[in-house]
Write a protein that holds these residues in place. Structure first.
Motif, PDB file in Angstrom:
ATOM      1  N   PHE A  49       0.813  -1.217   0.000  1.00 53.45           N
ATOM      2  CA  PHE A  49       0.000   0.000   0.000  1.00 53.45           C
ATOM      3  C   PHE A  49       0.845   1.266   0.000  1.00 53.45           C
ATOM      4  CE2 PHE A  49      -2.875  -3.228   1.451  1.00 53.45           C
ATOM      5  CZ  PHE A  49      -3.995  -2.952   0.688  1.00 53.45           C
ATOM      6  N   ASN A  50       2.163   1.139   0.074  1.00 57.15           N
ATOM      7  CA  ASN A  50       3.026   2.313   0.123  1.00 57.15           C
ATOM      8  C   ASN A  50       3.630   2.675  -1.220  1.00 57.15           C
ATOM      9  OD1 ASN A  50       3.691   0.927   3.147  1.00 57.15           O
ATOM     10  ND2 ASN A  50       3.183   3.104   3.078  1.00 57.15           N
ATOM     11  N   VAL A  51       3.791   1.682  -2.089  1.00 58.93           N
ATOM     12  CA  VAL A  51       4.445   1.981  -3.362  1.00 58.93           C
ATOM     13  C   VAL A  51       3.411   1.981  -4.476  1.00 58.93           C
ATOM     14  CG1 VAL A  51       6.648   1.018  -2.617  1.00 58.93           C
ATOM     15  CG2 VAL A  51       5.000  -0.455  -3.783  1.00 58.93           C
ATOM     16  N   SER A  52       3.768   2.657  -5.578  1.00 57.02           N
ATOM     17  CA  SER A  52       2.792   2.757  -6.664  1.00 57.02           C
ATOM     18  C   SER A  52       2.696   1.419  -7.401  1.00 57.02           C
ATOM     19  CB  SER A  52       3.194   3.867  -7.629  1.00 57.02           C
ATOM     20  OG  SER A  52       4.383   3.534  -8.283  1.00 57.02           O
ATOM     21  N   VAL A  53       1.503   1.139  -7.881  1.00 57.37           N
ATOM     22  CA  VAL A  53       1.244  -0.140  -8.552  1.00 57.37           C
ATOM     23  C   VAL A  53       2.144  -0.290  -9.774  1.00 57.37           C
ATOM     24  CG1 VAL A  53      -0.468  -1.418  -9.886  1.00 57.37           C
ATOM     25  CG2 VAL A  53      -1.122  -0.363  -7.727  1.00 57.37           C
ATOM     26  N   LYS A 249      -6.710  -0.204  -4.840  1.00 55.01           N
ATOM     27  CA  LYS A 249      -5.656   0.729  -4.436  1.00 55.01           C
ATOM     28  C   LYS A 249      -5.661   1.965  -5.330  1.00 55.01           C
ATOM     29  CE  LYS A 249      -0.795   1.402  -3.506  1.00 55.01           C
ATOM     30  NZ  LYS A 249      -0.705   2.692  -4.192  1.00 55.01           N
ATOM     31  N   THR A 250      -5.747   1.757  -6.638  1.00 59.70           N
ATOM     32  CA  THR A 250      -5.657   2.913  -7.537  1.00 59.70           C
ATOM     33  C   THR A 250      -6.922   3.763  -7.510  1.00 59.70           C
ATOM     34  OG1 THR A 250      -6.333   1.474  -9.354  1.00 59.70           O
ATOM     35  CG2 THR A 250      -3.990   1.907  -9.133  1.00 59.70           C
ATOM     36  N   SER A 251      -8.002   3.233  -6.959  1.00 60.41           N
ATOM     37  CA  SER A 251      -9.183   4.092  -6.840  1.00 60.41           C
ATOM     38  C   SER A 251      -9.253   4.722  -5.446  1.00 60.41           C
ATOM     39  CB  SER A 251     -10.468   3.314  -7.150  1.00 60.41           C
ATOM     40  OG  SER A 251     -10.579   2.206  -6.289  1.00 60.41           O
ATOM     41  N   GLY A 252      -8.172   4.578  -4.692  1.00 55.62           N
ATOM     42  CA  GLY A 252      -8.062   5.285  -3.411  1.00 55.62           C
ATOM     43  C   GLY A 252      -8.852   4.670  -2.277  1.00 55.62           C
ATOM     44  N   GLU A 253      -9.264   3.424  -2.440  1.00 60.86           N
ATOM     45  CA  GLU A 253     -10.026   2.778  -1.366  1.00 60.86           C
ATOM     46  C   GLU A 253      -9.082   2.471  -0.195  1.00 60.86           C
ATOM     47  OE1 GLU A 253     -13.115   2.585  -1.309  1.00 60.86           O
ATOM     48  OE2 GLU A 253     -13.811   2.649  -3.380  1.00 60.86           O
TER      49      GLU A 253
ATOM     50  N   GLN B  67      11.318   4.631  -4.015  1.00 55.91           N
ATOM     51  CA  GLN B  67      10.068   4.711  -3.244  1.00 55.91           C
ATOM     52  C   GLN B  67      10.224   4.005  -1.897  1.00 55.91           C
ATOM     53  OE1 GLN B  67       6.535   3.499  -5.357  1.00 55.91           O
ATOM     54  NE2 GLN B  67       7.063   4.624  -7.211  1.00 55.91           N
ATOM     55  N   VAL B  71       9.862   5.611   1.794  1.00 52.46           N
ATOM     56  CA  VAL B  71       8.888   5.064   2.757  1.00 52.46           C
ATOM     57  C   VAL B  71       9.592   4.731   4.068  1.00 52.46           C
ATOM     58  CG1 VAL B  71       7.393   3.082   3.256  1.00 52.46           C
ATOM     59  CG2 VAL B  71       7.283   4.173   1.018  1.00 52.46           C
ATOM     60  N   GLU B  79       2.785   8.086   7.035  1.00 48.67           N
ATOM     61  CA  GLU B  79       2.438   6.936   6.198  1.00 48.67           C
ATOM     62  C   GLU B  79       2.586   7.427   4.759  1.00 48.67           C
ATOM     63  OE1 GLU B  79       1.565   3.817   6.807  1.00 48.67           O
ATOM     64  OE2 GLU B  79       0.655   3.238   4.908  1.00 48.67           O
ATOM     65  N   VAL B  80       3.710   7.078   4.143  1.00 56.95           N
ATOM     66  CA  VAL B  80       3.986   7.555   2.782  1.00 56.95           C
ATOM     67  C   VAL B  80       3.377   6.584   1.775  1.00 56.95           C
ATOM     68  CG1 VAL B  80       5.794   8.042   1.086  1.00 56.95           C
ATOM     69  CG2 VAL B  80       6.106   8.713   3.477  1.00 56.95           C
ATOM     70  N   ARG B  81       2.575   7.132   0.855  1.00 54.69           N
ATOM     71  CA  ARG B  81       1.967   6.273  -0.174  1.00 54.69           C
ATOM     72  C   ARG B  81       2.235   6.858  -1.555  1.00 54.69           C
ATOM     73  NH1 ARG B  81      -3.947   5.187   2.475  1.00 54.69           N
ATOM     74  NH2 ARG B  81      -3.174   4.199   4.374  1.00 54.69           N
ATOM     75  N   PHE B  82       3.024   6.162  -2.341  1.00 51.29           N
ATOM     76  CA  PHE B  82       3.238   6.573  -3.729  1.00 51.29           C
ATOM     77  C   PHE B  82       2.028   6.138  -4.554  1.00 51.29           C
ATOM     78  CE2 PHE B  82       7.461   6.846  -2.070  1.00 51.29           C
ATOM     79  CZ  PHE B  82       8.061   7.863  -2.799  1.00 51.29           C
ATOM     80  N   ILE B  83       1.600   7.019  -5.439  1.00 49.32           N
ATOM     81  CA  ILE B  83       0.379   6.728  -6.193  1.00 49.32           C
ATOM     82  C   ILE B  83       0.623   6.875  -7.693  1.00 49.32           C
ATOM     83  CG2 ILE B  83      -1.169   7.388  -4.309  1.00 49.32           C
ATOM     84  CD1 ILE B  83      -1.516  10.106  -5.638  1.00 49.32           C
ATOM     85  N   GLU B  88      -6.305   8.388  -6.395  1.00 49.59           N
ATOM     86  CA  GLU B  88      -5.996   7.607  -5.191  1.00 49.59           C
ATOM     87  C   GLU B  88      -5.970   8.495  -3.956  1.00 49.59           C
ATOM     88  OE1 GLU B  88      -2.743   4.683  -5.347  1.00 49.59           O
ATOM     89  OE2 GLU B  88      -2.718   4.969  -7.506  1.00 49.59           O
TER      90      GLU B  88
END
Lengths: 487, 163
Positions: A49-53, A249-253, B67, B71, B79-83, B88
């Motif tokens: 949940f921390n890194v981009s998909v 995840k990509t829809s921000g849930e 990333q 983190v 809470e670091v979140r890469f998007i 998102e």
């Protein structure tokens, strides 16, 4: 709890599985499933949940591809280990459950580092090894072959119940600690599972089952059809896990929704153990499998039209339910159509194919980069196509079955002869083999002098009670039936 | 044997990484701290760890290794979140398209390295509360990157498009 305590525990639960032989698997399954639930829950606090998909995709693809490799090797390995080594099945379960205990401990310190990916996939691979090993082991453990479906069903139910309890406890743990504690507790549970695997009774090497009879049964059209149906369901499970996970995840849930989706899948699996027996009272195994394939096809179409938390939960529930119902139907087909198959290797091959299907479904989800609705539409279409092809195959089989019944009789008799021989009754096997050749002579072309020769030899074999001569007669019968079919 | 091989691969898969990954992560950490400070959002007052959503501004994206380093660098504070997409982090249904309370959306550009590193950074709270800065950083004591002077403020270029 020491090994003695665990032994008493499995003694206590023996009757609950419906078969004394397989009773010792219960604590292993319960501890493994509880650890599994905590492992799944810990992923909520992981790097996922921390890194981009998009950045994570190549890494996930790499490890999914690596996940395939052990199965290519394991397919021919697990079965022979179970068959040849007395207590070899213990080694498989010990290695997989004990290995997961170590891997969970290591992962507890790496949830936010790059080592998360390979270590998580080691745990996934070991889970697959456990599944393949356990499912290959149950047929050789059950005392009564007719208990196979019941034992597998109750094992699944006990596993789902313990997973639900562990999941609820895990949510409480997350309120006071972080996800690494879930993995430490999971490691303890896996450890208990490994210890309890020691209480499984030693099964001697399988020596008296004819591999020919087993292979003939396990490659029958019914089992092939059931295997493809179950593999399709497992492929859908792998696809949904990654596609829906990425889409949420990509829809921000929030992360808790992903955990809830995992929980819905497990709940569906639990429900499936109750729904399956009811369905079996009305339909045969193949029809149940077809229904199981079509259910998630409908829910995937619905989720494709409007993807949000509720439809994601419904889809996960349906996939879990269908997977569980499909599994019970598959067991039923195997029980009915391969009554003599007890060797681990016969099952390990099927189970491995089914698990590889899960990996392929996962790889497609990661590789394809579908927008959420496109991926779900593709899933729905694929499952619908599989369901329709199964219906058409069943219709065709029913129509052709009546026509070819006479033509296949010699083969079916020959299979029976081989199965009877595998049980050690060679005299009776010779009688059935001669009947097979006579049937072949009725519907095909068998030279009368060769048929007479066969009858003479069989008579001599019966009088002399000569096993070598009996084997010779069986081989000759096999050749004559094969030649008749070719002609 | 296959599992041993997988385990060995597991050991190799996440081990040492190139020096430039550590350098890029150190640069981004310095810029992130400054952007959070300039945003004026009170993140520390939240009960849970405040969330920093981070989106790459440049076409190259931010490598996974960088990333993970970022983190790990903030694991106690944020809470670091890469998007991948702004959806998102932003509630597009609400007027002003805000980020959730207790969160901040930050854009980080590609790092242009010469004698000093140049990088763009942008923070976003809602459509009318966003700013972009151009940073120059230089290395101190071997591996510590520091911002040189005041960053150049420019118009935000739209981490989140206006409806």
């Amino acid at each position: 709890m020491n090994a003695g305590g665990l032994f008493r525990l499995h003694q206590l639960h023996r009757p609950s599985l419906g078969d004394r032989g397989a009773g010792a698997l219960l604590p292993v399954q319960v501890f493994h499933s509880a650890g599994e639930a905590l492992f799944a829950l810990s992923l909520v606090g992981s790097l996922f949940f921390n890194v981009s998909v998009d950045a994570a995709r190549p890494r996930i693809l790499l490890y999914l591809a690596v996940t395939m490799a052990p199965f290519a090797v394991l397919a021919p390995l697990i079965g022979p280990i179970i068959d040849r080594l007395p207590g070899g099945h213990r080694a498989v379960l010990l290695m997989s459950v004990g290995g997961r205990a170590i891997a969970a401990l290591l992962l507890a310190t790496q949830l936010k580092t790059l080592l998360f990916y390979p270590q998580a996939f080691v745990i996934v691979v070991l889970a697959k090894v456990y599944t393949v090993g356990r499912n290959a082991l149950v047929p050789s453990l059950v005392e009564d072959r007719d208990h196979l479906v019941v034992v597998n069903s109750r094992l699944a139910r006990a596993g789902a119940a313990s997973g639900a309890v562990a999941g609820a406890i895990g949510l409480g743990v997350l309120q006071i600690g972080d996800a690494s504690w879930l993995l430490r507790i999971a490691a303890v549970l896996y450890g208990l599972g490994a210890v309890s695997a020691l209480t499984i009774r030693r099964v001697g090497a399988v020596a008296d089952v004819s591999p020919i009879a087993e292979a003939t049964e396990m490659h029958g059209p019914g089992i092939r059809l059931a295997t493809s149906g179950l593999a399709g369901l497992r492929m859908a499970t792998g696809f949904v896990l990654f596609h829906v996970g990425f889409a949420l995840k990509t829809s921000g849930e929030p992360a808790w929704l992903v955990a809830a989706v995992l929980g819905a899948g497990a709940l569906g699996g639990f429900g499936g153990t109750y729904v399956a027996p009811w369905l079996h009272r009305h339909w045969d195994g193949q029809r149940v499998l077809t229904a199981a394939v079509l259910l998630p096809a409908g829910l995937a179409a619905l989720a494709a039209l409007r993807f949000h938390g509720v439809t994601a939960l419904a889809l996960a529930l349906s996939v879990g339910l269908a997977g569980s119902v499909g599994r019970r139907a598959f067991d039923g087909v195997v029980q009915a159509e391969a009554p003599h198959a007890t060797r681990g290797r016969a099952y390990a091959g099927l189970e491995t194919r089914v698990e590889v299907a899960w990996v392929i479904g996962s790889i497609v989800a990661v590789l394809a980069r579908f927008p959420s609705w496109v991926g779900l539409a593709v899933l729905s279409a694929a499952l619908l196509a599989l369901g329709v092809s199964r219906i058409l195959t069943e219709i065709a089989s029913a129509r052709v079955g009546a026509e070819v019944g006479a033509a296949t009789l010699p083969f079916r008799l020959l299979e029976t002869a081989e199965a009877v021989a595998s049980r050690g009754d060679r005299q009776q096997a010779v009688l059935v083999a001669v009947a097979a050749v006579e049937a072949a002579a009725t519907v095909g072309d068998v030279a009368s002098d060769r048929l007479e020769e066969l009858k003479e030899r069989s008579l001599r074999a019966a009088i002399d009670n000569d096993p070598e001569l009996e084997d010779e007669v069986l081989r000759l019968a096999h050749d004559l039936v094969a030649e008749s079919a070719t002609a | 044997m296959a599992l041993v091989a997988l385990w060995l691969l597991a050991g190799c898969g996440g081990g040492d990484q190139p020096d430039h990954m550590d350098r890029d992560a150190a640069i981004y950490r310095a810029v992130l701290i400054d952007l959070v400070d300039r945003s004026g959002v009170e993140l520390e007052s939240m009960e849970d760890l405040p969330v920093l959503y981070i989106e790459a501004l440049g076409p190259d994206g931010i490598p996974l290794e960088v990333q993970v380093e970022v983190v790990g660098g903030f694991v106690e504070q944020y809470e670091v979140r890469f998007i991948d997409t702004y959806e998102e982090a932003v509630d597009v249904e609400l007027p002003g398209r805000p980020v959730p309370e207790g969160a901040l959306l930050i854009g980080l550009g590609d790092i242009d390295v010469g004698t000093a590193a140049n990088v763009n950074g942008e923070f976003y709270v809602r459509v009318d509360e966003a700013k972009r800065y151009g940073y120059t950083l230089s290395v101190r004591d071997g591996d510590r990157w520091e911002i040189i002077g005041d960053p150049t403020e420019t118009e935000a270029e739209g981490l989140v498009p206006t409806p």
